[in-house]
Scaffold this active site. Structure first.
Site, mmCIF file in Angstrom:
data_model
loop_
_atom_site.group_PDB
_atom_site.id
_atom_site.type_symbol
_atom_site.label_atom_id
_atom_site.label_comp_id
_atom_site.label_asym_id
_atom_site.label_seq_id
_atom_site.Cartn_x
_atom_site.Cartn_y
_atom_site.Cartn_z
ATOM 1 N N LYS A 37 -27.590 -2.113 9.311
ATOM 2 C CA LYS A 37 -26.920 -0.903 8.826
ATOM 3 C C LYS A 37 -26.589 -1.056 7.340
ATOM 4 O O LYS A 37 -26.905 -0.202 6.530
ATOM 5 C CB LYS A 37 -25.649 -0.668 9.648
ATOM 6 C CG LYS A 37 -24.880 0.551 9.228
ATOM 7 C CD LYS A 37 -23.691 0.814 10.137
ATOM 8 C CE LYS A 37 -22.785 1.856 9.514
ATOM 9 N NZ LYS A 37 -21.621 2.174 10.319
ATOM 10 N N GLY B 199 -22.239 0.351 14.123
ATOM 11 C CA GLY B 199 -23.280 -0.617 14.487
ATOM 12 C C GLY B 199 -23.451 -0.756 15.997
ATOM 13 O O GLY B 199 -24.562 -0.715 16.529
ATOM 14 N N ARG B 200 -22.336 -0.888 16.718
ATOM 15 C CA ARG B 200 -22.429 -1.114 18.171
ATOM 16 C C ARG B 200 -22.690 0.175 18.950
ATOM 17 O O ARG B 200 -22.741 0.150 20.183
ATOM 18 C CB ARG B 200 -21.188 -1.851 18.673
ATOM 19 C CG ARG B 200 -19.869 -1.217 18.270
ATOM 20 C CD ARG B 200 -18.691 -2.168 18.484
ATOM 21 N NE ARG B 200 -17.437 -1.648 17.949
ATOM 22 C CZ ARG B 200 -17.047 -1.789 16.684
ATOM 23 N NH1 ARG B 200 -17.815 -2.412 15.829
ATOM 24 N NH2 ARG B 200 -15.895 -1.300 16.279
ATOM 25 N N LYS C 296 -16.667 -14.723 7.668
ATOM 26 C CA LYS C 296 -17.811 -14.542 6.767
ATOM 27 C C LYS C 296 -17.441 -14.990 5.354
ATOM 28 O O LYS C 296 -18.188 -15.689 4.688
ATOM 29 C CB LYS C 296 -18.199 -13.060 6.690
ATOM 30 C CG LYS C 296 -18.942 -12.520 7.878
ATOM 31 C CD LYS C 296 -19.511 -11.154 7.478
ATOM 32 C CE LYS C 296 -19.659 -10.223 8.650
ATOM 33 N NZ LYS C 296 -19.944 -8.859 8.256
ATOM 34 N N HIS D 210 -23.241 -18.592 42.325
ATOM 35 C CA HIS D 210 -23.382 -20.044 42.452
ATOM 36 C C HIS D 210 -22.848 -20.773 41.231
ATOM 37 O O HIS D 210 -23.146 -21.945 41.027
ATOM 38 C CB HIS D 210 -24.852 -20.403 42.705
ATOM 39 C CG HIS D 210 -25.308 -19.893 44.042
ATOM 40 N ND1 HIS D 210 -25.132 -20.589 45.207
ATOM 41 C CD2 HIS D 210 -25.871 -18.710 44.382
ATOM 42 C CE1 HIS D 210 -25.600 -19.872 46.222
ATOM 43 N NE2 HIS D 210 -26.052 -18.723 45.745
ATOM 44 N N GLU E 11 -15.459 -5.933 20.224
ATOM 45 C CA GLU E 11 -15.407 -5.621 18.787
ATOM 46 C C GLU E 11 -14.671 -4.296 18.572
ATOM 47 O O GLU E 11 -14.017 -4.089 17.559
ATOM 48 C CB GLU E 11 -16.824 -5.557 18.192
ATOM 49 C CG GLU E 11 -16.826 -5.712 16.680
ATOM 50 C CD GLU E 11 -18.214 -5.911 16.070
ATOM 51 O OE1 GLU E 11 -18.979 -4.941 16.015
ATOM 52 O OE2 GLU E 11 -18.536 -7.027 15.637
ATOM 53 N N GLU F 166 -27.177 -13.145 7.864
ATOM 54 C CA GLU F 166 -28.123 -13.630 8.867
ATOM 55 C C GLU F 166 -29.438 -12.861 8.785
ATOM 56 O O GLU F 166 -30.536 -13.435 8.785
ATOM 57 C CB GLU F 166 -27.543 -13.442 10.290
ATOM 58 C CG GLU F 166 -26.385 -14.346 10.643
ATOM 59 C CD GLU F 166 -25.026 -13.792 10.246
ATOM 60 O OE1 GLU F 166 -24.955 -12.890 9.381
ATOM 61 O OE2 GLU F 166 -24.023 -14.274 10.802
HETATM 62 O O1 F6P Z 1 -20.249 -8.499 13.186
HETATM 63 C C1 F6P Z 1 -19.903 -7.460 12.341
HETATM 64 C C2 F6P Z 1 -20.982 -6.433 12.219
HETATM 65 O O2 F6P Z 1 -20.640 -5.622 11.149
HETATM 66 C C3 F6P Z 1 -21.212 -5.615 13.474
HETATM 67 O O3 F6P Z 1 -20.288 -4.625 13.646
HETATM 68 C C4 F6P Z 1 -22.586 -5.119 13.228
HETATM 69 O O4 F6P Z 1 -23.151 -4.596 14.394
HETATM 70 C C5 F6P Z 1 -23.250 -6.375 12.733
HETATM 71 O O5 F6P Z 1 -22.250 -7.004 11.945
HETATM 72 C C6 F6P Z 1 -24.506 -6.192 11.943
HETATM 73 O O6 F6P Z 1 -24.319 -5.415 10.801
HETATM 74 P P1 F6P Z 1 -25.535 -4.786 10.008
HETATM 75 O O7 F6P Z 1 -26.258 -3.863 10.931
HETATM 76 O O8 F6P Z 1 -24.935 -4.090 8.843
HETATM 77 O O9 F6P Z 1 -26.440 -5.911 9.578
#
Ligand code: F6P
Length: 544
Positions: free
Chosen positions: A204, A265-266, A510, A382, A351, A210
């Protein structure tokens, strides 16, 4: 004391809980032969049975009174009207517009027109890839898609493509890379052919460490394995709200699928973030997923609170967390295809509702979101069900299952479902001392040994569960189930007076990681942290 915990509706529920604690859920069934009919709701082909929750009609009335006290109808309306209910980020939360057939206005503009245009772009692109019209650099059709994203840009598409595998293409395999741990991208790419691999960089913000790091590593791998700079445009597309950052990364705007800041995002799998879904299951099935969610949205927006399924599930969760001491909630799908559903709901619920400050900026004095966890049945049986049956924690659970299996092999589905029905019955009814004693005696056990073993074999029961039973895990049903949980989370947030659409809590870690990174790369020992953090970093540096 907060206004909420001092409010009449809250106090009434507190009083009611003391009375309810005198009877078990099983007692409630003994008192009311119509209990199943009274406390279950049908939505399309999905049955929601909450009769094994510790509720009576009085409980529901009191919970509905709490919902009205917290202006539930008005909050639902505000969400559907595109009001900026994500107050700390000054944004609307309009994921419902992504699956709507009706116009949705935000600041006077019908956002569904933009949604439609991106949807058309997704449809054209996925059809070109699936048909082999759009090929990789060698002229061969694409065989693999690698989605690079994390959190909401990973969990939704991953969960859905797994859940809808029976509807997926056999020619195109989706892979998901999320972790900054290079092991994941290394393991994924080492099995792939660059000439037939399509990369989707999904973020987003397009600033997430990452994702950007993994995307650069993918690009390096692609160029090292035979692809050229000129081929990047054919093999890399982006999904984002941040055009400038996408361009800066080197992806042409034509290869970008846009979404907007009013999509959390979620809550984004319905947007262009769903591109791997459309590529894998095709546009018709993706549209069916959206239609299922839209049907649940309509139900949520228009049904009276008393019969409104997300409202009831959200209120029951509040009842359990705030009045009955439930400390965690298990999501237990009796469908292997739903194996990532608990992980998906973890982000959605934790979240969203892991908050300790209310919408007025005040610290609160009641519990909000709890730990969500789970694994598919019967594996969980189990592993951790022992704790559900005989442990000391109060845990609630949702049991989900399809009536029809998609791959019936022998009598597996009946065996699975026998376990599904047995577990909620066992959790509620338990096994009491007299039953255990009679059983042991009937096996010829001595009186002395019987009494010794007796306490260990007692199952106290009275564990609350909700059963969600659906005809088949098809795209439409899955869409409705996901939307149900989205709205359930919103309902809880309204009761708790918190904003479920921000996530400031993930920022601190972060920030600190950003400061620690250069320390890992310098030769000297680290001294500026607390003794534990210094010790750990220095041990790492000495041993890497
Ligand atoms: O973990 C925080 C967060 O902002 C989430 O809410 C989001 O889904 C994720 O990181 C990834 O963010 P982006 O889509 O901006 O890379």
């Amino acid at each position: 004391m907060s206004l909420l915990t001092q409010s009449p509706a809250w106090l009434a529920l507190k009083n009611h809980q003391s009375a309810m604690a005198q009877q078990s859920i099983h007692d409630l069934f003994r008192q009311d032969s119509q209990r199943f009919e009274e406390f279950s709701l049908l939505f399309d082909e999905v049955l929601f049975d909450f009769s094994k929750q510790p509720v009576t009609s009085e409980t529901i009335d009191l919970l509905i009174a709490l919902a009205r006290q917290q202006n539930m109808e008005n909050w639902i309306e505000q969400m559907f009207q595109g009001k900026k209910i994500n107050s700390t980020e000054d944004r609307a939360a309009l994921h419902v517009a992504l699956r709507s057939k009706k116009p949705f206005f935000l600041d006077g503009e019908d956002v569904t027109l933009k949604v439609k245009s991106v949807c058309n772009k997704i449809a054209r692109f996925s059809s070109a890839i699936r048909s082999g019209e759009h090929t990789g650099y060698s002229g061969k059709a694409f065989t693999d898609i690698v989605n690079i994203g994390i959190g909401g840009s990973d969990l939704g598409p991953l969960m859905v493509t797994e859940a809808l595998k029976p509807y997926g293409s056999t020619q195109l395999k989706p892979h998901f890379v999320s972790n900054i741990d290079g092991t994941q991208i290394h393991e994924t790419l080492s099995r792939l052919d660059p000439a037939t691999t399509l990369f989707i960089v999904a973020s987003k913000t397009f600033t997430t460490q990452e994702t950007i790091t993994n995307a650069h590593s993918a690009r390096t791998w692609f160029l090292a394995q035979g692809g050229s700079e000129n081929d990047i445009a054919r093999h890399f597309v982006a999904v984002s709200t941040n055009l400038a950052a996408v361009k800066q990364f080197g992806i042409h705007p034509d290869n970008m699928f846009e979404f907007w800041d009013w999509v959390g995002g979620r809550y984004s799998l319905w947007s262009a973030i769903g591109l791997p879904i459309a590529l894998t299951i095709g546009m018709d099935h993706f549209n069916a997923l959206l239609a299922g969610a839209n049907a649940m949205d309509q139900h949520f927006a228009t049904t009276a609170l008393e019969k409104n399924i997300p409202v009831i599930l959200g209120l029951i969760a509040v009842w359990q967390i705030n009045f009955n001491g439930v400390t965690s909630h298990a999501v237990l799908p009796y469908d292997q295809y739903l194996h990532r559903f608990p992980a998906y709901l973890q982000q959605l619920e934790m979240e969203s509702n892991g908050k300790r400050i209310n919408r007025n900026g005040e610290e609160i004095d009641y519990h909000t979101g709890i730990v969500i966890w789970g694994e598919p049945g019967t594996n969980g049986q189990h592993a951790f069900y022992q704790l559900l049956h005989q442990g000391t924690q109060t845990i609630s659970a949702d049991f989900l299952a399809p009536c029809q299996s998609q791959h019936p092999i022998g009598n597996h589905h009946h065996l699975l479902m026998a376990n599904y029905f047995a577990q909620t019955e066992a959790l509620m009814c338990g096994k009491h001392g007299n039953e255990v004693r009679a059983e042991l005696q009937s096996k010829g056990m001595t009186a002395e040994l019987t009494e010794k073993l007796l306490p260990h074999k007692i199952h106290p029961g009275n564990h609350a569960t909700t059963s969600i039973l659906f005809r088949k895990l098809d795209p439409k049903t899955l869409g409705a189930l996901i939307a149900l949980y989205e709205h359930k989370v919103f309902v809880q947030s309204v009761i708790w007076n918190i904003n479920p659409f921000d996530q400031w809590g993930v920022e601190l870690g972060k920030e600190l990681a950003g400061q620690i990174l250069p320390e890992l790369e310098q030769a000297e020992s680290v001294t500026r942290h607390d003794a534990s953090t210094n010790g750990l970093i220095n041990f790492f540096k000495e041993n890497q």
